[in-house]
Design a protein around this motif. Structure first.
Motif, mmCIF file in Angstrom:
data_model
loop_
_atom_site.group_PDB
_atom_site.id
_atom_site.type_symbol
_atom_site.label_atom_id
_atom_site.label_comp_id
_atom_site.label_asym_id
_atom_site.label_seq_id
_atom_site.Cartn_x
_atom_site.Cartn_y
_atom_site.Cartn_z
ATOM 1 N N ASN A 366 -22.858 -14.491 -1.632
ATOM 2 C CA ASN A 366 -22.159 -15.636 -0.990
ATOM 3 C C ASN A 366 -21.379 -16.339 -2.180
ATOM 4 O O ASN A 366 -21.614 -17.638 -2.247
ATOM 5 C CB ASN A 366 -22.908 -16.516 -0.320
ATOM 6 N N LEU A 367 -20.910 -15.599 -2.975
ATOM 7 C CA LEU A 367 -20.169 -16.141 -4.232
ATOM 8 C C LEU A 367 -18.808 -16.868 -3.636
ATOM 9 O O LEU A 367 -18.206 -16.599 -2.838
ATOM 10 C CB LEU A 367 -19.766 -15.245 -5.099
ATOM 11 N N PRO A 368 -18.506 -17.948 -4.345
ATOM 12 C CA PRO A 368 -17.130 -18.781 -4.169
ATOM 13 C C PRO A 368 -16.018 -17.615 -4.450
ATOM 14 O O PRO A 368 -15.885 -16.976 -5.413
ATOM 15 C CB PRO A 368 -16.902 -19.677 -5.041
ATOM 16 N N GLU A 369 -15.275 -17.486 -3.302
ATOM 17 C CA GLU A 369 -14.231 -16.748 -3.383
ATOM 18 C C GLU A 369 -13.010 -17.179 -4.172
ATOM 19 O O GLU A 369 -11.773 -17.687 -3.541
ATOM 20 C CB GLU A 369 -13.886 -15.899 -2.245
ATOM 21 N N GLU A 370 -13.100 -17.290 -5.328
ATOM 22 C CA GLU A 370 -12.061 -17.743 -6.372
ATOM 23 C C GLU A 370 -11.980 -17.150 -7.645
ATOM 24 O O GLU A 370 -13.118 -16.438 -7.891
ATOM 25 C CB GLU A 370 -12.423 -19.337 -6.917
ATOM 26 N N PRO A 371 -11.077 -17.268 -8.160
ATOM 27 C CA PRO A 371 -10.686 -16.419 -9.702
ATOM 28 C C PRO A 371 -12.045 -16.846 -10.504
ATOM 29 O O PRO A 371 -12.452 -18.140 -10.693
ATOM 30 C CB PRO A 371 -9.607 -16.745 -10.258
ATOM 31 N N THR A 372 -12.989 -15.795 -11.126
ATOM 32 C CA THR A 372 -14.167 -16.187 -11.954
ATOM 33 C C THR A 372 -13.918 -15.396 -13.258
ATOM 34 O O THR A 372 -13.402 -14.443 -13.499
ATOM 35 C CB THR A 372 -15.208 -15.508 -11.027
ATOM 36 N N ALA A 395 -13.770 -24.647 -20.337
ATOM 37 C CA ALA A 395 -13.597 -24.299 -18.964
ATOM 38 C C ALA A 395 -13.583 -25.640 -18.276
ATOM 39 O O ALA A 395 -12.602 -25.605 -17.240
ATOM 40 C CB ALA A 395 -15.130 -23.784 -18.356
ATOM 41 N N THR A 396 -14.133 -26.717 -18.398
ATOM 42 C CA THR A 396 -14.074 -28.017 -17.863
ATOM 43 C C THR A 396 -12.740 -28.576 -17.901
ATOM 44 O O THR A 396 -12.093 -29.151 -16.885
ATOM 45 C CB THR A 396 -15.293 -29.195 -18.279
ATOM 46 N N GLU A 397 -12.108 -28.489 -19.266
ATOM 47 C CA GLU A 397 -10.709 -29.138 -19.435
ATOM 48 C C GLU A 397 -9.705 -28.332 -18.852
ATOM 49 O O GLU A 397 -8.547 -28.869 -18.556
ATOM 50 C CB GLU A 397 -10.732 -28.790 -21.165
ATOM 51 N N HIS A 398 -10.053 -27.018 -18.054
ATOM 52 C CA HIS A 398 -9.152 -26.305 -17.484
ATOM 53 C C HIS A 398 -9.641 -26.260 -15.945
ATOM 54 O O HIS A 398 -9.219 -25.144 -15.460
ATOM 55 C CB HIS A 398 -8.878 -24.820 -18.120
ATOM 56 N N HIS A 399 -10.246 -27.230 -15.416
ATOM 57 C CA HIS A 399 -10.318 -27.005 -14.007
ATOM 58 C C HIS A 399 -11.347 -26.047 -13.565
ATOM 59 O O HIS A 399 -11.561 -25.818 -12.532
ATOM 60 C CB HIS A 399 -9.039 -27.148 -13.233
ATOM 61 N N GLY A 400 -12.305 -25.927 -14.528
ATOM 62 C CA GLY A 400 -13.339 -24.930 -14.340
ATOM 63 C C GLY A 400 -14.414 -25.496 -13.306
ATOM 64 O O GLY A 400 -14.617 -26.950 -13.719
ATOM 65 N N THR A 401 -15.068 -24.931 -12.507
ATOM 66 C CA THR A 401 -16.156 -25.404 -11.622
ATOM 67 C C THR A 401 -17.452 -24.760 -11.622
ATOM 68 O O THR A 401 -17.206 -23.319 -11.717
ATOM 69 C CB THR A 401 -15.601 -25.951 -10.324
ATOM 70 N N ASP A 402 -18.329 -25.038 -11.355
ATOM 71 C CA ASP A 402 -19.624 -24.360 -11.047
ATOM 72 C C ASP A 402 -20.012 -23.495 -12.068
ATOM 73 O O ASP A 402 -20.435 -22.293 -12.061
ATOM 74 C CB ASP A 402 -19.361 -23.451 -9.571
ATOM 75 N N PHE A 403 -19.939 -24.004 -13.181
ATOM 76 C CA PHE A 403 -20.381 -23.196 -14.496
ATOM 77 C C PHE A 403 -21.824 -22.881 -14.622
ATOM 78 O O PHE A 403 -22.599 -23.919 -14.652
ATOM 79 C CB PHE A 403 -19.853 -23.956 -15.938
#
Length: 562
Positions: A366-372, A395-403
């Motif tokens: 059930n992974l988030p279906e987003e570029p990873t 990653a945070t500076e480039h809108h990364g989430t769920d690190f």
């Protein structure tokens, strides 16, 4: 689908025929109608030899001649090629030739049609050839390879070297028939020098089994071709094949490609000469770099029989991290920013949202279906953690989430399975489909742009397309799934492949970062390298292999004349 594919890939070798059965029957090497691997014989002089006859005639008359593969449609395999099946003209194989091979190979050769068909059809590729090998041999030593090559050169019979059968660009096709030299019986680890951190192996050794052997010594061979989707079928890629295609993989961003990790090698040239390209010294300025000439030559210059490899110490600690992004450009930008920061990552892998969806479907995740993006950091525990936190900030500076990041062995293995099983997941998403896999590589600064432009074209297509990238060195693959029974789907896959290659070339990139040329990429080489470079390659080939027996019809486009 997975079970069926597993069964196909795990096929064991058929029992070889006794010597008494190696008599050529009237129809033994004739076409087998209505089969996927049927072959077509010819009685005329093979096209790959016709240029030699022309050269000889011209020489006698003092007339200049352009040496090229005459007698064939130069668009087939060359520029503007749109053909799926690679054509060729078969050289007649005589009983005398078979008897001479049997005199030193014993029962380690076969004329069995199913075995020849199996070796003539790549196991992981949609590429096909009009013919299959006439004979398959299984040499057990360098001496047997030497005698096989000498015999083939004497009778002017083509040779196709054969490794782990993981090639996806048609490297092991036999469009002219001839002899397939299966190197699977040459799999000795000849010597390990722990203090020098190098190992000498035969070409049939698989990279996975080599690393299992090295693990107790605290060493490993740092190339990971990423084809563990056939892990259950055996070792996957072999060292000889990895040299022949100049492969790399996910660890290349830290350890380099095959050419950076081979200290020297031995090979049997077409005339039977056995060359050793250097000593075990870590560096040398002695003469031409023949090892780098053979590495990436795809079996067109000789048969590799021994390789000395550079090894690395197993890292004391590693961290695996994963992060999601809204767009694939954001993910690519983070990969670029990470490399610019000087952080010593060992892997930077990018998966698009379609690939993540396939993994969810195939594995019940059930992974988030987003570029990873997936990262691996190695070193001491403190160092690896420090690098992880620095990348988290980027990653945070480039809108990364769920690190997220993990350090426990089981958790790391579970995360990397997401990447390792990507191709399996794609096939599970579209059962009974084949995959056209692109392999473009661009300068790192152009990666985000190249992926973004390609992604728009892929998303607009009717085909299912999954993107995977070795984002740390600008190399990305698209798995384009198509129904082989639907010609319109194959042509659409070819159109997408063509678009991505030319996009990469326009950005000073390459049509192949690690898979090699084979038959599938020849059509792009003139635009990438220029005709003079191709003529130089053909001159080298003509000098070392005047009878053109070594893997003819591969690497060098047929329209190139000298």
């Amino acid at each position: 689908m997975a079970a069926a594919l597993l069964l196909r890939l795990s096929r064991s070798r058929r029992a070889l025929l006794p010597l008494s059965s190696l008599r050529l029957q009237t129809s033994a090497l004739q076409p087998q109608p209505q089969t996927a691997c049927s072959s077509a014989g010819r009685s005329r002089l093979p096209a790959f030899l016709s240029f030699l006859a022309a050269a000889a005639a011209a020489s006698a008359g003092g007339v200049a001649v352009a040496l090229c593969d005459s007698g064939v449609d130069h668009r087939v395999g060359g520029k503007d090629n749109t053909e799926l099946v690679v054509s060729g003209e078969r050289k007649h194989v005589s009983q005398g030739f078979i008897d001479e091979l049997a005199s030193f190979l014993g029962e380690n050769l076969t004329l069995d049609y199913d075995e020849r068909c199996y070796h003539g059809k790549p196991q992981n590729s949609f590429h096909k050839a009009a013919n299959v090998p006439d004979v398959v041999v299984f040499p057990r030593s360098q001496d047997e390879v030497h005698k096989t090559v000498m015999t083939c050169n004497k009778y002017k019979v083509p040779i196709v070297p054969y490794g782990g059968a993981t090639s996806i660009e048609g490297h092991t096709l036999a469009p002219h028939g001839g002899v397939c030299i299966d190197m699977s019986s040459m799999k000795k680890i000849k010597s390990l020098h722990v203090e020098d951190m190098d190992v000498v192996v035969e070409p049939g050794v698989g990279w996975i089994e080599l690393n299992e052997y090295l693990k107790p010594y605290g060493l490993f061979f740092p190339l990971d071709p990423g084809n563990t989707f056939i892990l259950f079928a055996g070792p996957g890629a072999t060292i000889g094949g990895m040299c022949a295609t100049r492969c790399s993989g996910s660890l290349a961003v830290r350890y380099g490609t095959m050419r950076d990790n081979v200290i020297n090698l031995q090979a049997v040239l077409p005339n039977g000469d056995i060359i050793k390209t250097g000593s075990r010294a870590r560096k040398s300025a002695a003469g031409y770099d023949l090892a780098r000439l053979i590495i990436g030559s795809e079996g067109t210059l000789g048969v590799i029989t021994e390789v000395t490899l550079r090894l690395q110490k197993l890292p004391s600690h590693s961290v695996v991290a994963m992060c999601n992004f809204q767009t694939i450009k954001d993910a690519a930008d983070v990969a670029i920013a990470t490399m610019h920061s000087g952080i010593q990552v060992s892997r930077v892998e990018l998966l698009d949202e379609v690939q993540i969806r396939a993994i969810n479907m195939a594995n019940g995740k059930n992974l988030p279906e987003e570029p990873t993006l997936m990262f691996e950091f190695i070193g001491t525990e403190a160092y690896a953690l420090e690098q992880t936190l620095l990348v988290q900030k980027i990653a945070t500076e480039h809108h990364g989430t769920d690190f997220v990041f993990v350090e426990e062995p089981d958790a790391k293995e579970e995360l990397w399975k997401i990447r390792k099983e990507a191709l399996w997941a794609g096939f599970a998403m579209k059962p009974n489909h084949e995959a056209m896999i692109t392999d473009v590589c661009v300068p790192l600064s152009r990666l985000a742009e190249c992926i973004s432009v390609s992604k728009k074209k892929l998303d607009a297509s009717s085909l299912t397309c999954l993107v995977i990238a070795h984002a740390g060195d600008g190399n990305f693959h698209t798995i384009i799934l198509f129904d082989p029974s639907q010609e319109d789907q194959r042509r659409e896959a070819e159109r997408l492949n063509h678009f991505m290659v030319h996009t990469a070339l326009s950005m000073e990139g390459t049509c192949t970062g690690e898979h090699g040329v084979g038959t599938g990429k020849m059509k792009y080489l003139e635009k990438e390298l220029g005709i003079e470079s191709l003529r130089t390659m053909k001159r080298i080939k003509a000098v070392l292999d005047p009878n053109n027996i070594m893997n003819p019809g591969k690497l060098i486009p047929p329209h190139v004349c000298i």
